[in-house]
Design an enzyme around this catalytic site. Structure first.
Site, PDB file in Angstrom:
ATOM      1  N   ASP A   8       1.051  -1.045  -0.222  1.00 34.63           N
ATOM      2  CA  ASP A   8       0.163  -0.025  -0.050  1.00 34.63           C
ATOM      3  C   ASP A   8       0.981   1.204  -0.138  1.00 34.63           C
ATOM      4  O   ASP A   8       2.138   1.139   0.398  1.00 34.63           O
ATOM      5  CB  ASP A   8      -0.803  -0.333   1.054  1.00 34.63           C
ATOM      6  CG  ASP A   8      -1.847   1.122   1.224  1.00 34.63           C
ATOM      7  OD1 ASP A   8      -2.401   1.457   0.513  1.00 34.63           O
ATOM      8  OD2 ASP A   8      -1.984   1.669   2.300  1.00 34.63           O
ATOM      9  N   ASP A  10      -0.135   5.191   1.178  1.00 40.72           N
ATOM     10  CA  ASP A  10      -0.370   5.935   2.154  1.00 40.72           C
ATOM     11  C   ASP A  10      -0.361   5.179   3.492  1.00 40.72           C
ATOM     12  O   ASP A  10      -1.317   4.382   3.738  1.00 40.72           O
ATOM     13  CB  ASP A  10      -1.702   6.687   1.936  1.00 40.72           C
ATOM     14  CG  ASP A  10      -1.926   7.649   0.877  1.00 40.72           C
ATOM     15  OD1 ASP A  10      -2.205   8.630   1.009  1.00 40.72           O
ATOM     16  OD2 ASP A  10      -1.720   7.146  -0.432  1.00 40.72           O
ATOM     17  N   ASP A 167      -1.628  -1.299   5.732  1.00 38.99           N
ATOM     18  CA  ASP A 167      -2.139  -0.637   7.247  1.00 38.99           C
ATOM     19  C   ASP A 167      -3.527  -0.716   7.457  1.00 38.99           C
ATOM     20  O   ASP A 167      -3.995   0.212   8.296  1.00 38.99           O
ATOM     21  CB  ASP A 167      -1.426   0.702   7.368  1.00 38.99           C
ATOM     22  CG  ASP A 167      -1.966   1.968   6.860  1.00 38.99           C
ATOM     23  OD1 ASP A 167      -2.181   1.601   5.262  1.00 38.99           O
ATOM     24  OD2 ASP A 167      -2.389   2.865   7.158  1.00 38.99           O
TER      25      ASP A 167
END
Length: 216
Positions: A8, A10, A167
């Site tokens: 991922d 961000d 996250d």
């Protein structure tokens, strides 16, 4: 053998919260609404426009004015997307170690292509990604498996030979449903209200360099 590690963006590779929060607070000021603190913004940063607009203005995607608010937010973000965004500590060292082991790396993000295409070159990666899949590259973003399989196809690896690091719950869902080994990045934008124990991550790591110890 692990052939690729996909990430991922961000909250996993890059700390984008300051610029996302700056865009949000500019929009809130314009509408006479109180600004949000970074402590409030960071847990929502991985959820993009929808999460931030809900936090700041109580505007959700089913609100009749949502698209107008979203456009205003994204237009503002387009002016500041790289002002304060940086890679998390240890990211480049970790990526260099992957490449030294012959492991490809890439990005699968829900961030729109209009931002990914201009932000990634500014982040200072010392080794370039083998593939970048944005939120609108496929017709469905994460938690759909379509971006996961698309990335694998582009770099010529099987999903079961990949690790996926993120996250957010949708990251773990997309990775696991695609047959990848999933890794939760504990340094990311995780709220105290998130029930991460239910996200079914295969591993959890505290820093980017911790990834190197779990690869197989």
């Amino acid at each position: 053998m692990t052939q690729a590690v996909l990430f991922d963006l961000d909250g996993t590779l890059a700390d984008t919260a300051l610029d996302l929060g700056g865009a949000l607070n500019t929009v809130l000021r314009r509408h006479g609404l109180p600004e949000k603190s970074m402590d409030e913004i960071r847990p929502q940063a991985s959820h993009g426009a929808s999460g931030l607009l809900k936090l700041g203005a109580g505007i959700t995607p089913d609100h009749p004015d949502y698209m107008q608010w979203r456009k205003e937010f994204l237009d503002e973000y387009s002016r500041c997307y790289a002002d304060q965004t940086i890679l998390f500590d240890g990211v480049n060292e970790m990526l260099e170690a992957l490449v030294q082991r012959g492991i490809q790396w890439g990005i699968i993000t829900n961030k729109p292509m209009r931002f990914t295409d201009v932000l990634v070159p500014k982040l200072g990666f010392t080794v370039p990604p083998a593939v970048i899949v944005s939120g609108d590259t496929c017709d469905e973003p994460k938690p759909s498996v379509k971006p996961m399989f698309y990335a694998c196809e582009q770099i010529g690896v099987e999903a079961r030979r990949c690790f996926y690091v993120g996250d957010a719950e949708r990251d773990m869902q997309a990775g696991k449903n695609a047959g990848m080994t999933t890794v939760l990045a504990d340094w990311g934008y995780i709220s105290t209200e998130d029930q991460t124990e239910n996200w079914l991550a295969d591993f959890r790591i505290a820093t980017p360099l911790d990834l190197l110890a779990i690869l197989r």
